[in-house]
Design an enzyme around this catalytic site. Sequence first.
Site, PDB file in Angstrom:
ATOM      1  N   ASP A 224       1.718  -3.149  -0.967  1.00 31.82           N
ATOM      2  CA  ASP A 224       2.841  -2.578  -0.218  1.00 31.82           C
ATOM      3  C   ASP A 224       4.099  -3.294  -0.691  1.00 31.82           C
ATOM      4  OD1 ASP A 224       4.373  -1.214   1.729  1.00 31.82           O
ATOM      5  OD2 ASP A 224       4.109  -2.837   3.169  1.00 31.82           O
ATOM      6  N   SER A 225       5.241  -2.730  -0.323  1.00 29.86           N
ATOM      7  CA  SER A 225       6.509  -3.403  -0.635  1.00 29.86           C
ATOM      8  C   SER A 225       6.618  -4.723   0.126  1.00 29.86           C
ATOM      9  CB  SER A 225       7.663  -2.509  -0.228  1.00 29.86           C
ATOM     10  OG  SER A 225       7.630  -2.314   1.172  1.00 29.86           O
TER      11      SER A 225
ATOM     12  N   TYR B 198      11.450  -1.077  -0.643  1.00 28.81           N
ATOM     13  CA  TYR B 198      11.361  -0.102  -1.722  1.00 28.81           C
ATOM     14  C   TYR B 198      12.171   1.151  -1.352  1.00 28.81           C
ATOM     15  CZ  TYR B 198       7.264  -2.218  -4.154  1.00 28.81           C
ATOM     16  OH  TYR B 198       6.403  -3.024  -4.860  1.00 28.81           O
ATOM     17  N   GLY B 199      12.291   1.368  -0.044  1.00 31.41           N
ATOM     18  CA  GLY B 199      12.822   2.639   0.466  1.00 31.41           C
ATOM     19  C   GLY B 199      14.218   2.987   0.012  1.00 31.41           C
TER      20      GLY B 199
ATOM     21  N   CYS C  89       1.583   2.041   1.264  1.00 33.50           N
ATOM     22  CA  CYS C  89       3.037   2.180   1.374  1.00 33.50           C
ATOM     23  C   CYS C  89       3.370   3.659   1.186  1.00 33.50           C
ATOM     24  CB  CYS C  89       3.679   1.338   0.273  1.00 33.50           C
ATOM     25  SG  CYS C  89       5.468   1.492   0.150  1.00 33.50           S
ATOM     26  N   ASN C  90       4.002   4.250   2.180  1.00 32.34           N
ATOM     27  CA  ASN C  90       4.373   5.675   2.079  1.00 32.34           C
ATOM     28  C   ASN C  90       5.360   5.903   0.936  1.00 32.34           C
ATOM     29  OD1 ASN C  90       3.615   7.256   4.916  1.00 32.34           O
ATOM     30  ND2 ASN C  90       3.792   5.054   5.137  1.00 32.34           N
ATOM     31  N   THR C  91       6.287   4.960   0.777  1.00 36.83           N
ATOM     32  CA  THR C  91       7.339   5.124  -0.235  1.00 36.83           C
ATOM     33  C   THR C  91       6.733   5.101  -1.641  1.00 36.83           C
ATOM     34  OG1 THR C  91       8.739   3.901   1.301  1.00 36.83           O
ATOM     35  CG2 THR C  91       9.623   4.281  -0.893  1.00 36.83           C
TER      36      THR C  91
ATOM     37  N   CYS D  47       5.964   5.023   7.705  1.00 32.74           N
ATOM     38  CA  CYS D  47       6.106   3.767   6.946  1.00 32.74           C
ATOM     39  C   CYS D  47       5.083   2.795   7.522  1.00 32.74           C
ATOM     40  CB  CYS D  47       7.526   3.236   7.125  1.00 32.74           C
ATOM     41  SG  CYS D  47       7.773   1.555   6.501  1.00 32.74           S
ATOM     42  N   THR D  48       4.383   2.080   6.638  1.00 24.15           N
ATOM     43  CA  THR D  48       3.282   1.241   7.116  1.00 24.15           C
ATOM     44  C   THR D  48       3.760  -0.010   7.860  1.00 24.15           C
ATOM     45  OG1 THR D  48       3.145   0.201   4.921  1.00 24.15           O
ATOM     46  CG2 THR D  48       1.659   2.043   5.358  1.00 24.15           C
ATOM     47  N   HIS D  49       5.049  -0.290   7.796  1.00 23.28           N
ATOM     48  CA  HIS D  49       5.578  -1.398   8.612  1.00 23.28           C
ATOM     49  C   HIS D  49       5.680  -0.980  10.091  1.00 23.28           C
ATOM     50  CE1 HIS D  49       6.886  -3.073   4.751  1.00 23.28           C
ATOM     51  NE2 HIS D  49       7.313  -4.173   5.363  1.00 23.28           N
TER      52      HIS D  49
END
Length: 259
Positions: A10-11, A42-43, A73-75, A183-185
Site C-alpha cells: 500500500d502507499s 499516492y492519491g 490500495c485502491n489508488t 481507500c484502505t486507510h
Amino acid sequence: MSKQPIGLFDSGVGGTSIWKEIHNLLPNENTIYLADSKNAPYGLKGKDAILQLSIKNTEYLISEHCKLIVVACNTATTNAIDYLRTHYKIPFIGIEPAIKPAALHTKNNAIGILATKGTLSSALFSKTSTLFAKDIQVIETVGEGIVDLIEMGKLDSSEMRDLLKIYLKPMIAANIDYLVLGCTHYPYLMPTLVDLLPNHVKIIDSGEAVARQTKAVLEEQNLINTEFTHPKHKFYSNGNPKIMSELLGKHFDAKFLDF
Ligand code: DGL
C-alpha cells in the site's frame, strides 16, 4: 511454492486493514507487507508515478518469492493493476471502491463515495461507476488530507474529525443511505464515521471481499499453505514503523526498510 508468503503493498499503513482481513480468513499463511509511507499519499500523484511505485513494490515482493500479491490500495489498483497483471506472472488481487453493492441496495437512490483523487479520476473507477450507478446520485468526494493525517498517527484527532465533517456534509444533505469507503486507510475511521453519520447510513468497505477473493485464487491455483507451522509475518515501512505497529496492535511489529 504454497509455503511462500502472500505479499501486500500500500502507499502506507492503510492496507493493514486488508492484511487483518486476510490474516483472519487465512491464519496459516506467511505474509510480507510493504508500507510505502515515504511516497504517501499516492492519491495526488499522476497515473505514471503511481504505476512506477507499484512496479517498485511488486518487484521487491517478487524478489522475496511471494506467491501472490495483494495490491492493498485502491489508488494503485485502479491505476496499475492491469499493467501488473500483463507484465508479471504471479496472481494479483486488487481492491476497488464497492460501488456495485451500494448502487444495488440503495433505497434513497443516493450513495456517497469517499476515495482519493487518483482513484476517482481513474478509467477503471469511471467504468465501474457507469456500469452500476448511472441511474442514481453518486456523491464522489476526494478525502484530501485524510491519508496524511493517518500516516502522521493522527487518526483520532480533532483535525480528522473536522475534515470528515466537511466531506460528509454534502453526502448527508443528499440523504445518502450508503457510504462506500474507497481507500484502505479509511476503515480505521469507522468509529468517527459512525458517530458523524445519521444512523440509517450503512458503510461499505471491500476488505472482507478482498480476503475471500485471495482465498479463492489460492485454492484455485493450489497455493494454499497446508503446512501447519507458525506463520511468519514481516511488516516493512520506509516511513515511521511505529505508526504501523500501533495500528497492528500488540502482537505484531513493523520494521524500517528502505525498499
Ligand atoms: N490506501 C490508499 C488507497 O487505498 C491510499 C492512497 C494514497 O496514498 O493516497 O487508495
